[in-house]
Scaffold this active site. Structure first.
Site, PDB file in Angstrom:
ATOM      1  N   GLN B 123       0.836  -1.200   0.000  1.00 48.90           N
ATOM      2  CA  GLN B 123       0.000   0.000   0.000  1.00 48.90           C
ATOM      3  C   GLN B 123       0.870   1.249   0.000  1.00 48.90           C
ATOM      4  OE1 GLN B 123      -1.690   0.819   3.762  1.00 48.90           O
ATOM      5  NE2 GLN B 123      -3.427   1.977   2.984  1.00 48.90           N
ATOM      6  N   GLY B 124       0.860   1.981  -1.103  1.00 43.76           N
ATOM      7  CA  GLY B 124       1.675   3.193  -1.201  1.00 43.76           C
ATOM      8  C   GLY B 124       0.827   4.436  -1.023  1.00 43.76           C
ATOM      9  N   SER B 126       1.164   6.652   2.316  1.00 48.07           N
ATOM     10  CA  SER B 126       1.909   7.648   3.101  1.00 48.07           C
ATOM     11  C   SER B 126       3.146   8.151   2.373  1.00 48.07           C
ATOM     12  CB  SER B 126       2.356   7.041   4.429  1.00 48.07           C
ATOM     13  OG  SER B 126       1.256   6.512   5.117  1.00 48.07           O
ATOM     14  N   GLU B 241     -13.371  -2.395   5.263  1.00 54.41           N
ATOM     15  CA  GLU B 241     -12.474  -3.435   5.726  1.00 54.41           C
ATOM     16  C   GLU B 241     -12.293  -3.432   7.233  1.00 54.41           C
ATOM     17  OE1 GLU B 241     -12.964  -5.525   3.338  1.00 54.41           O
ATOM     18  OE2 GLU B 241     -11.273  -6.343   4.399  1.00 54.41           O
ATOM     19  N   GLU B 358      -5.066   9.754  17.553  1.00 48.81           N
ATOM     20  CA  GLU B 358      -5.573  11.136  17.548  1.00 48.81           C
ATOM     21  C   GLU B 358      -6.493  11.359  16.349  1.00 48.81           C
ATOM     22  OE1 GLU B 358      -2.343  10.318  18.045  1.00 48.81           O
ATOM     23  OE2 GLU B 358      -2.341  10.742  20.192  1.00 48.81           O
TER      24      GLU B 358
HETATM   25  C1  LIG Z   1       4.291  -0.278  11.381  1.00 45.65           C
HETATM   26  C2  LIG Z   1       3.745   0.683  10.378  1.00 45.65           C
HETATM   27  C3  LIG Z   1       3.337   0.223   9.135  1.00 45.65           C
HETATM   28  C4  LIG Z   1       2.834   1.106   8.177  1.00 45.65           C
HETATM   29  N1  LIG Z   1       2.490   0.618   6.935  1.00 45.65           N
HETATM   30  C5  LIG Z   1       2.073   1.493   5.978  1.00 45.65           C
HETATM   31  C6  LIG Z   1       1.817   1.052   4.636  1.00 45.65           C
HETATM   32  O1  LIG Z   1       1.950  -0.131   4.321  1.00 45.65           O
HETATM   33  N2  LIG Z   1       1.445   1.952   3.708  1.00 45.65           N
HETATM   34  C7  LIG Z   1       1.263   3.280   4.007  1.00 45.65           C
HETATM   35  O2  LIG Z   1       0.868   4.023   3.135  1.00 45.65           O
HETATM   36  N3  LIG Z   1       1.507   3.735   5.266  1.00 45.65           N
HETATM   37  C8  LIG Z   1       1.916   2.884   6.239  1.00 45.65           C
HETATM   38  N4  LIG Z   1       2.185   3.361   7.520  1.00 45.65           N
HETATM   39  C9  LIG Z   1       2.123   4.791   7.754  1.00 45.65           C
HETATM   40  C10 LIG Z   1       1.041   5.267   8.691  1.00 45.65           C
HETATM   41  O3  LIG Z   1      -0.212   5.222   8.061  1.00 45.65           O
HETATM   42  C11 LIG Z   1       1.420   6.678   9.160  1.00 45.65           C
HETATM   43  O4  LIG Z   1       2.572   6.543   9.961  1.00 45.65           O
HETATM   44  C12 LIG Z   1       0.346   7.355   9.955  1.00 45.65           C
HETATM   45  O5  LIG Z   1      -0.771   7.653   9.136  1.00 45.65           O
HETATM   46  C13 LIG Z   1       0.837   8.642  10.641  1.00 45.65           C
HETATM   47  O6  LIG Z   1       1.514   9.480   9.771  1.00 45.65           O
HETATM   48  P1  LIG Z   1       2.969  10.064  10.178  1.00 45.65           P
HETATM   49  O7  LIG Z   1       3.801   8.929  10.563  1.00 45.65           O
HETATM   50  O8  LIG Z   1       3.403  10.933   9.083  1.00 45.65           O
HETATM   51  O9  LIG Z   1       2.709  10.921  11.474  1.00 45.65           O
HETATM   52  P2  LIG Z   1       2.125  12.420  11.526  1.00 45.65           P
HETATM   53  O10 LIG Z   1       0.900  12.512  10.706  1.00 45.65           O
HETATM   54  O11 LIG Z   1       3.204  13.390  11.269  1.00 45.65           O
HETATM   55  O12 LIG Z   1       1.718  12.495  13.044  1.00 45.65           O
HETATM   56  C14 LIG Z   1       2.631  12.798  14.112  1.00 45.65           C
HETATM   57  C15 LIG Z   1       1.811  13.017  15.373  1.00 45.65           C
HETATM   58  O13 LIG Z   1       0.934  14.139  15.189  1.00 45.65           O
HETATM   59  C16 LIG Z   1      -0.398  13.778  15.430  1.00 45.65           C
HETATM   60  N5  LIG Z   1      -1.307  14.523  14.539  1.00 45.65           N
HETATM   61  C17 LIG Z   1      -1.187  14.714  13.210  1.00 45.65           C
HETATM   62  N6  LIG Z   1      -2.237  15.389  12.732  1.00 45.65           N
HETATM   63  C18 LIG Z   1      -3.055  15.634  13.782  1.00 45.65           C
HETATM   64  C19 LIG Z   1      -4.315  16.273  13.942  1.00 45.65           C
HETATM   65  N7  LIG Z   1      -4.985  16.807  12.905  1.00 45.65           N
HETATM   66  N8  LIG Z   1      -4.840  16.317  15.171  1.00 45.65           N
HETATM   67  C20 LIG Z   1      -4.197  15.771  16.230  1.00 45.65           C
HETATM   68  N9  LIG Z   1      -3.021  15.156  16.156  1.00 45.65           N
HETATM   69  C21 LIG Z   1      -2.448  15.089  14.928  1.00 45.65           C
HETATM   70  C22 LIG Z   1      -0.443  12.298  15.147  1.00 45.65           C
HETATM   71  O14 LIG Z   1      -1.559  11.671  15.794  1.00 45.65           O
HETATM   72  C23 LIG Z   1       0.884  11.834  15.699  1.00 45.65           C
HETATM   73  O15 LIG Z   1       0.782  11.673  17.066  1.00 45.65           O
HETATM   74  C24 LIG Z   1       2.703   2.482   8.489  1.00 45.65           C
HETATM   75  C25 LIG Z   1       3.087   2.939   9.746  1.00 45.65           C
HETATM   76  C26 LIG Z   1       3.612   2.065  10.697  1.00 45.65           C
HETATM   77  C27 LIG Z   1       4.039   2.597  12.021  1.00 45.65           C
END
Ligand SMILES: Cc1cc2nc3c(=O)[nH]c(=O)nc-3n(C[C@H](O)[C@H](O)[C@H](O)COP(=O)(O)OP(=O)(O)OC[C@H]3O[C@@H](n4cnc5c(N)ncnc54)[C@H](O)[C@@H]3O)c2cc1C
Lengths: 308, 374
Positions: B123-124, B126, B241, B358
């Site tokens: 899944q691409g 992020s 899902e 969050e």
């Molecule tokens: C083990 C693992 C597997 C993953 N696999 C995939 C995958 O296969 N494909 C894929 O596409 N992605 C994948 N992800 C990515 C995942 O979906 C993202 O890490 C997640 O959506 C959070 O984005 P970020 O890491 O950029 O954090 P950020 O969005 O930068 O968040 C950082 C912090 O800020 C908080 N925050 C951000 N916005 C808000 C808001 N509006 N209000 C309150 N708090 C906020 C967040 O809750 C968090 O605490 C994976 C992540 C992990 C850890």
């Protein structure tokens, strides 16, 4: 597999919600609870068949109990249910006395003033004592919607039978269901207030410290309702799981109502701390109910004991 | 209300139980390649029996079964500690997306190799600058003849290194509002424009990756659900899902709870007993939420708030459970053991992956309770 109420159960829920809303609007609850007004609705409750609702099933009872909590109805119905669950042959109205004070007194007994029979727990035994033979003194209850009494009752006829263990667990579920009603009402009040109240030019519900608190209230309320319905269903259909489910329901729903009310007071700010606002009535019911029929720590230990 | 299984469902459960007992491959080997091969073999075995795509339509290799049977399958897998299937993302997200939004040609082309594990999916979504604010993503797709040319960077792409296909969200319209300019593509990973670099997690494994995409080509027939309609495709599938996934996750929590109970049995420490009971109770609450979710999807309605609540609660519970297991080990928890250390570390991601807690609270507050947007 179906986790929805049946059409009949929905009908019971609707009737309870509407009837209680019409007889016990919050202004009337305040009158009865705070100004010493009198309540004369028992005959109507009797006509609705609610005192015997356990005969239909525990889910039906839980559905009505939730509405009792939701409306905060200052009726002795729940106390009567508890007595009747322990003593199925009960004539007239009853209540249950559990908590031991000094020199044989039973403390925090609800509805003792209107009961015909007091079901008294002594150790593992329970006795039915005619209220006329007991001494009954009003106590100073935290929750004004549910007056409490100090009762001294000796002797009585012992109640025995296989139904007792289930009856205690059914009582836990009924109390838990009331807590769900309190949690649901206060969650709705909080959300409504968070939409209306403006600070810094915006509704306070747009601040995450407030909106996430509301989301947490919703999670716990939904969770509590599910676990209560499961326990109620299990008492009639799944005896292996039922007792653990009932302990789980009482612990989780008690905590949910208490957490929701405490959090709601924060969301309301100063106004929520006033006597004039209705919140403290729900708050006090939640706190008192959480300590009746075993507190959460005790119920959690019962759950732990089934696993460990 | 009726939480019992029908006779047909009980029969299915018994058949499943007996089959798993006869076919259980034992303990999973260590190491990425070995464990991947092990999970692929297991999936192939299940697929031969028609159980890899239990709820998928029969014409595409599924068994056309109900959500309840799917739930039973998850519970039995968890109970017997069966391995995971290799193609998790294809099975739980890619396939259902193609079934819901794909053309007949896409269904004929993509579904069967997902089930047979011949083609893995990732899944691409992020990107480095777009996590929670997914719709702000910058990867660009520009039409060039009969193909889109894609350039950008993806991150946290789980199992990209095993995958043939990537569910790729990319921007096709820079002028439109951010949610309306995205398109959902199926991108072939085996091409020169796609470079995969492993990212090592706090557990020491490298499940996820960075994806560098430099003028990769995606034929127009690999657009799913229409150009600029990618947000809807991504969201509806995620929502649908979550109900099923919640079931799989809660089943695994129940098993972990049973294992922890075995280890803690007889303990007299009242704090540990209280914490254990709290986790056990919340695990029941989670299970019931999953039942609720099933009931609403079975009735054909939109999945309710159970999905978001379930994912949020699951993260809380799994973290509480694994933390309790570490605490119960006392000073021994300074050393790596062969169960709880890994689970404790891995659980830290639960409140981040698949939507942070969050963000889930925001969804509940805004979409369920109707509170104003932050
Ligand atoms: C083990 C693992 C597997 C993953 N696999 C995939 C995958 O296969 N494909 C894929 O596409 N992605 C994948 N992800 C990515 C995942 O979906 C993202 O890490 C997640 O959506 C959070 O984005 P970020 O890491 O950029 O954090 P950020 O969005 O930068 O968040 C950082 C912090 O800020 C908080 N925050 C951000 N916005 C808000 C808001 N509006 N209000 C309150 N708090 C906020 C967040 O809750 C968090 O605490 C994976 C992540 C992990 C850890």
């Amino acid at each position: 597999m179906n986790f929805d109420l049946t059409e009949d159960q929905r009908e019971i829920q609707r009737t309870a919600r509407e009837w209680l809303a019409s007889r016990y609007p919050i202004a009337r609850v305040r009158e009865i609870a705070l100004d010493g007004g009198s309540d004369a609705t028992w005959d109507e409750i009797d006509e609705l068949g609610w005192p015997e609702i356990a005969d239909f099933g525990m889910v039906e009872l839980a559905v009505v109990a939730e509405q009792l909590g939701f409306s905060l109805a200052p009726t002795p119905l729940a106390s009567h249910w508890a007595a009747r669950l322990l003593h199925p042959e009960l004539e007239g109205r009853g209540t249950v006395a559990m908590w031991d004070g000094e020199d044989g007194a039973k403390l925090a007994v609800p509805a003792a003033d209107v009961a015909d029979t007091i079901i008294v727990q002594r150790g593992d035994q329970v006795f039915a004592v005619p209220a006329a033979e007991a001494s009954i003194e009003p106590a100073n209850a935290l929750d004004p919607t549910r007056p409490l009494f100090t009762v001294r009752a000796s002797g009585g006829e012992e109640i025995t039978g296989d139904h007792l263990a289930r009856a205690w667990h059914a009582i836990y579920v009924a109390a838990a269901a009331e807590s769900v009603g309190v949690a649901a009402r206060v969650t709705a009040m909080s959300v409504e207030y968070a939409k209306e109240r403006k600070q810094f030019g915006r509704p306070i519900g747009s601040y995450q410290a407030v909106s996430h608190a509301c989301a947490q209230m919703f999670l716990e309320t939904e969770g509590a309702r599910n676990v209560v319905l499961w326990a109620a269903w299990a008492l009639d259909n799944d005896p292996d799981a039922a007792f653990m489910a009932a302990n789980a329901a009482k612990a989780y729903a008690s905590d949910a109502a208490v957490n929701v009310c405490r959090s709601s007071m924060q969301v309301h700010g100063g106004i929520g701390f006033t006597w004039e606002h209705d919140l403290h009535l729900f708050f006090k019911r939640a706190e008192a109910n959480a300590r009746a029929f075993g507190d959460s720590t005790w119920h959690r230990e019962q759950v732990a004991a089934t696993y460990l | 209300m009726d939480l019992t299984l029908s006779p047909a469902e009980e029969e299915f459960r018994d058949t499943l139980r007996a089959w798993i007992a006869d076919n259980h491959p034992g303990k999973e080997p260590e190491g990425d390649e070995a464990s991947f091969a092990f999970r692929r073999d297991w999936q192939q075995k299940l697929n031969e029996r028609g159980w890899a795509g239990l709820t998928w339509p029969e014409e595409y290799g599924g068994a056309g079964a109900t959500q309840i049977e799917q739930a039973i399958l998850f519970e039995e897998f968890a109970r017997s500690r069966a391995p995971q299937m290799a193609n998790v993302l294809g099975l739980t997200m890619g396939g259902p997306t193609v079934i819901a939004h794909g053309t007949d040609e896409q269904k004929a082309r993509f579904l069967s190799p997902i089930l047979s594990a011949d083609e893995m999916w990732c899944q691409g979504f992020s990107e480095p600058e777009s996590g929670s604010d997914l719709a702000s993503l910058k990867t660009r797709a520009v039409l060039d003849g009969d193909a889109y040319v894609v350039t950008g960077q993806k991150v946290w792409t789980t199992f990209a290194h095993h995958s043939k296909w990537c569910m790729l969200l990319a921007r096709t319209n820079a002028e439109a509002p951010k949610h309306r300019g995205l398109t959902y593509f199926l991108m072939d990973m085996e091409q020169p424009g796609v470079e995969i670099r492993p990212l090592v997690q706090i557990t020491g494994e490298a499940e996820f990756n960075e994806l560098f995409i430099e003028e990769a080509r995606i034929p127009v027939e690999n657009v799913v659900g229409g150009v600029d309609n990618g947000w809807r495709v991504a969201i509806t599938t995620l929502m649908h899902e979550r109900a099923g996934l919640a079931f799989a996750l809660q089943a695994r929590v129940q098993v972990a709870l049973g294992e922890l109970a075995d280890e803690l049995r007889g303990t007299t420490d009242p704090l540990i007993r209280q914490r254990f009971a709290q986790v056990a109770i919340e695990a029941q609450v989670l299970r019931l939420l999953a039942f609720r979710g099933l009931t609403s999807t079975m009735k054909g309605g939109e999945p309710g708030p159970e999905g978001s609540l379930g994912k949020w609660l699951w993260a809380d519970i799994n973290q509480a459970l694994t933390t309790l297991a570490m605490d119960a080990r006392g000073p021994a928890a300074q050393l790596v053991d062969d169960t709880w250390t890994y689970r404790f570390l891995r659980a830290r991601a639960n409140s981040i992956e698949g939507g942070t807690t969050e963000i889930l609270k925001n969804i509940v507050a805004e979409r369920v309770l109707g509170l104003p947007r932050a």
